[in-house]
Design an enzyme around this catalytic site. Structure first.
Site, PDB file in Angstrom:
ATOM      1  N   MET A  42       0.831  -1.200   0.000  1.00  0.00           N
ATOM      2  CA  MET A  42       0.000   0.000   0.000  1.00  0.00           C
ATOM      3  C   MET A  42       0.870   1.256   0.000  1.00  0.00           C
ATOM      4  SD  MET A  42      -2.924   1.167   2.697  1.00  0.00           S
ATOM      5  CE  MET A  42      -1.680   1.483   3.935  1.00  0.00           C
ATOM      6  N   PRO A  43       1.423   1.618  -1.150  1.00  0.00           N
ATOM      7  CA  PRO A  43       2.230   2.830  -1.216  1.00  0.00           C
ATOM      8  C   PRO A  43       1.380   4.082  -0.991  1.00  0.00           C
ATOM      9  CG  PRO A  43       2.476   1.487  -3.206  1.00  0.00           C
ATOM     10  CD  PRO A  43       1.361   0.930  -2.419  1.00  0.00           C
ATOM     11  N   HIS A  44       1.953   5.037  -0.295  1.00  0.00           N
ATOM     12  CA  HIS A  44       1.258   6.309  -0.081  1.00  0.00           C
ATOM     13  C   HIS A  44       2.241   7.342   0.466  1.00  0.00           C
ATOM     14  CE1 HIS A  44       1.063   4.238   3.777  1.00  0.00           C
ATOM     15  NE2 HIS A  44       0.977   5.416   4.354  1.00  0.00           N
ATOM     16  N   ALA A  45       1.808   8.577   0.439  1.00  0.00           N
ATOM     17  CA  ALA A  45       2.589   9.680   0.997  1.00  0.00           C
ATOM     18  C   ALA A  45       1.607  10.614   1.703  1.00  0.00           C
ATOM     19  CB  ALA A  45       3.354  10.411  -0.095  1.00  0.00           C
TER      20      ALA A  45
END
Length: 136
Positions: free
Chosen positions: A57-60
């Site tokens: 779950m990539p996120h920033a």
């Protein structure tokens, strides 16, 4: 907004994340800086995006380029190495605010904890099926 893609393979996890960020950017959910912010997070914190069961779950942060809430789910039929894990599904999220971020996390956690959905995930053939499964 949820976008889905099902593809055979990608070169590496960076390419998978780039694809999801490009889709979110096309939909107006993130700007061009979001992808780099995700890579910076990976460099700084390692593989903490990995949720188990072949899901990442990539996120920033919102201030790193999120414009509105959105999610792009990319299924890669040939798994991709992400640190010491094999990933088949990349769920890149963007949230406009902390509450939206927590709603996304909750939704994804519920999805990952649903054994029936995890079994059905293995049989997904196209974007429509993936969207139906994620949207349930």
């Amino acid at each position: 907004m949820i976008c889905t893609r099902v593809i055979e393979e990608v070169k590496d996890y960076q390419s998978a994340i780039k694809m999801t960020c490009d889709i979110l950017e096309e939909k107006g959910a993130v700007n061009h800086t979001y992808y780099q912010a995700i890579l910076d997070n990976i460099e700084k914190y390692g593989g903490y995006f990995y949720l188990g069961k072949g899901i990442c779950m990539p996120h920033a942060k919102t201030e790193d380029g999120a414009i509105k809430s959105g999610m792009c789910v990319l299924m890669v039929k040939n798994k991709v190495r992400f640190f010491n894990n094999q990933v088949r599904v990349f769920i890149t999220i963007a949230a406009k605010g902390e509450m939206e971020h927590f709603k996304n996390l909750h939704r994804i956690a519920n999805f990952c904890n649903d054994e029936e959905k995890m079994k059905r995930l293995e049989e997904i053939k196209d974007e429509k099926e993936l969207l139906e499964l994620i949207g349930e």
